[in-house]
Scaffold this active site. Structure first.
Site, PDB file in Angstrom:
ATOM      1  N   ASN A   1       7.106  -3.063   3.820  1.00  0.00           N
ATOM      2  CA  ASN A   1       8.254  -2.327   3.247  1.00  0.00           C
ATOM      3  C   ASN A   1       7.907  -0.892   2.845  1.00  0.00           C
ATOM      4  O   ASN A   1       8.074  -0.478   1.713  1.00  0.00           O
ATOM      5  CB  ASN A   1       8.863  -3.097   2.070  1.00  0.00           C
TER       6      ASN A   1
ATOM      7  N   LEU B   1       0.815  -1.221   0.000  1.00  0.00           N
ATOM      8  CA  LEU B   1       0.000   0.000   0.000  1.00  0.00           C
ATOM      9  C   LEU B   1       0.852   1.277   0.000  1.00  0.00           C
ATOM     10  O   LEU B   1       0.319   2.364  -0.164  1.00  0.00           O
ATOM     11  CB  LEU B   1      -0.965   0.003   1.188  1.00  0.00           C
ATOM     12  N   ARG B   2       2.157   1.131   0.209  1.00  0.00           N
ATOM     13  CA  ARG B   2       3.147   2.220   0.010  1.00  0.00           C
ATOM     14  C   ARG B   2       3.115   3.349   1.031  1.00  0.00           C
ATOM     15  O   ARG B   2       3.995   4.202   1.020  1.00  0.00           O
ATOM     16  CB  ARG B   2       3.011   2.829  -1.389  1.00  0.00           C
TER      17      ARG B   2
ATOM     18  N   HIS C   1       9.831 -13.763   1.357  1.00  0.00           N
ATOM     19  CA  HIS C   1      10.109 -13.472  -0.055  1.00  0.00           C
ATOM     20  C   HIS C   1      11.328 -14.330  -0.387  1.00  0.00           C
ATOM     21  O   HIS C   1      12.449 -13.994  -0.014  1.00  0.00           O
ATOM     22  CB  HIS C   1      10.370 -11.964  -0.157  1.00  0.00           C
TER      23      HIS C   1
ATOM     24  N   ASP D   1       0.326  -9.615  -5.010  1.00  0.00           N
ATOM     25  CA  ASP D   1       1.598  -8.880  -4.891  1.00  0.00           C
ATOM     26  C   ASP D   1       1.460  -7.500  -5.547  1.00  0.00           C
ATOM     27  O   ASP D   1       2.368  -7.025  -6.233  1.00  0.00           O
ATOM     28  CB  ASP D   1       2.766  -9.672  -5.496  1.00  0.00           C
TER      29      ASP D   1
ATOM     30  N   HIS E   1       4.483 -15.352  -3.125  1.00  0.00           N
ATOM     31  CA  HIS E   1       4.593 -15.389  -4.596  1.00  0.00           C
ATOM     32  C   HIS E   1       5.463 -16.534  -5.135  1.00  0.00           C
ATOM     33  O   HIS E   1       6.449 -16.296  -5.838  1.00  0.00           O
ATOM     34  CB  HIS E   1       5.064 -14.047  -5.138  1.00  0.00           C
TER      35      HIS E   1
ATOM     36  N   HIS F   1       3.875   1.423  -8.833  1.00  0.00           N
ATOM     37  CA  HIS F   1       5.011   2.335  -9.022  1.00  0.00           C
ATOM     38  C   HIS F   1       4.552   3.492  -9.890  1.00  0.00           C
ATOM     39  O   HIS F   1       3.603   3.367 -10.666  1.00  0.00           O
ATOM     40  CB  HIS F   1       6.178   1.610  -9.717  1.00  0.00           C
TER      41      HIS F   1
HETATM   42 ZN   LIG Z   1       8.207 -10.230  -2.547  1.00  0.00          ZN
END
Ligand SMILES: [Zn+2]
Length: 429
Positions: free
Chosen positions: A97, A66-67, A182, A308, A235, A312
């Site tokens: 992240n 969601l940034r 990941h 995922d 993923h 961007h």
């Molecule tokens: Zn990842």
């Protein structure tokens, strides 16, 4: 106290083995009944005529970026939450992240406060495994779980130090929450930008061998067995990694995995025009991997489909292939892609898709929902299996436009999204 009757939909709920035309009554945020004998409008505050539509337990995407905080030019909690419901998702789990990363109760609480203000999809924060996502010291898992985090992950990056991962898994068992990894082994492929194989050679791009994921999956399964942790592979993309998860499950280990729609539909041939919308991690792989993943959906090895979703800015993706960031958006294309490419051709049944997008994700993260049982949260996705859509990134609610599916013609889509008994999005709105 509100009461909503969803009238005449085909209700598909694999958690109860239901596939029949029925009325669904939602009262005060919970499922009150599923059946055919509701009769007239009765005491309903609202009746939603859903004839010709399919009602399923709300879709849950357990892998979303969601940034916010930090990268609001890519996405915000409000825009991502809106994109989720516009794509048919009633709940999403947000990766850590951000900047700062979600490695403390303060950030977890910030996310939940913003989610409540957005008031659309349910948002479940995932905490960082390590402080600052630096891979060295463990984060404050306890205080984050207390604040509402549902799992721990440094997704975006692997935890490279094997001893740190061991201790992180041991710590996570105290709170009985899954560790999501990941799975990548970066030392194996400095500068790699796509799958290592025919196309990387033809295009002159540095490759990432499939072993990168497989080595990490192997290592983490071994550590999960050592520590007793619940381990979830984010993923998953290669046949070798899938085989390892299958073997771990056969041995009864608490291991689970998710796959993305793009790994189920595309191969590394999509990179052939240096299209940066086909650049993601893990990279798109080969047709034989794709075939193995489809088999894994059908035979039950795969627990969840997750997007995922990685928005961007267009300027970032306009860089050349080596420099553009990894990742694509997924919230507003996943349902149509899965209905058109998985259910229509008969790769999996509609009921199995609901398992993979609702019941399974809820089970993996231990979330409410994933079912329309009486007393369950009144989270419902309505599907129109015949609706024709053309993927047009300009119409996305998400701030991200980076999709390899622009222009694709698909049949089937979300028609409405209900969260907590309330219509939060409808294609008619
Ligand atoms: Zn990842």
């Amino acid at each position: 106290m509100s009461r909503l009757v969803v009238r005449g939909a085909r209700v598909v709920d694999p958690s109860q083995g239901i596939d029949e035309v029925a009325d669904l009554v939602l009262q005060d945020g919970l499922v009150e009944s599923v059946g055919s004998a509701v009769g007239g409008a009765g005491s309903a505050d609202e009746v939603l005529d859903a004839k010709g539509l399919v009602a399923v337990p709300g879709f849950i995407d357990i892998h979303v970026h969601l940034r916010e905080p930090g990268f609001e030019y890519k996405e915000t909690i409000a825009s991502g939450s809106h994109a989720a419901v516009a794509g048919g998702f009633t709940a999403v789990a947000a990766m850590a992240n951000t900047d700062p990363p979600n490695d403390s109760a303060a950030v977890t609480e910030f996310i939940l406060r913003k989610a409540a203000q957005a008031n659309r999809a349910r948002i479940y924060p995932i905490g960082a495994l390590t402080r600052g996502m630096k891979g060295a010291e463990l984060s404050e898992m306890g205080e984050m779980v207390e604040a509402g985090a549902v799992a721990m992950s440094d997704d975006g990056l692997p935890v490279e130090d094997i001893n740190v991962m061991r201790r992180a898994m041991e710590y996570a068992t105290i709170f009985d929450i899954p560790v999501i990894e990941h799975c990548e082994t970066p030392q194996l492929h400095p500068g790699g930008v796509m799958n290592e194989g025919y196309w990387s050679t033809a295009l002159g791009l540095r490759g990432i061998p499939r072993a990168s994921e497989e080595i990490s999956v192997d290592r983490n399964i071994v550590l999960a067995e050592l520590t007793g942790a619940r381990f979830h592979v984010a993923h998953l993309s290669t046949s070798g990694a899938l085989r390892r998860v299958q073997e771990a499950k056969t041995r009864g280990l608490p291991v689970s995995c998710e796959v993305t729609p793009h790994h189920l539909i595309l191969t590394d041939e999509s990179v052939s025009s240096y299209n940066t919308s086909a650049k993601m991690k893990p990279p798109l792989v080969t047709e034989s991997d794709r075939a193995a993943l489809l088999q894994g959906l059908a035979d039950g090895t795969v627990d969840a489909i997750a997007t995922d979703h990685a928005p961007h800015h267009a300027d970032e993706k306009a860089e050349d292939f080596d420099h553009a960031p990894f990742g694509i958006v997924g919230l507003e294309t996943a349902v149509s892609l899965c209905l058109d490419r998985l259910v229509r051709p008969g790769v999996i049944s509609l009921s199995r898709l609901v398992e993979l997008m609702s019941t399974g994700p809820a089970r993996v993260l231990g979330l409410p929902g994933g079912t329309l049982k009486v007393g369950a949260p009144a989270d419902v996705t309505l599907l129109d299996l015949e609706k024709h859509v053309r993927v047009d990134p300009e119409t996305f609610v998400s701030r991200g436009r980076n999709t390899p599916f622009a222009g694709w013609e698909l049949t089937g889509s979300a028609a409405a999204t209900l969260v907590n008994g309330r219509i939060v999005w409808s294609s008619a709105l």
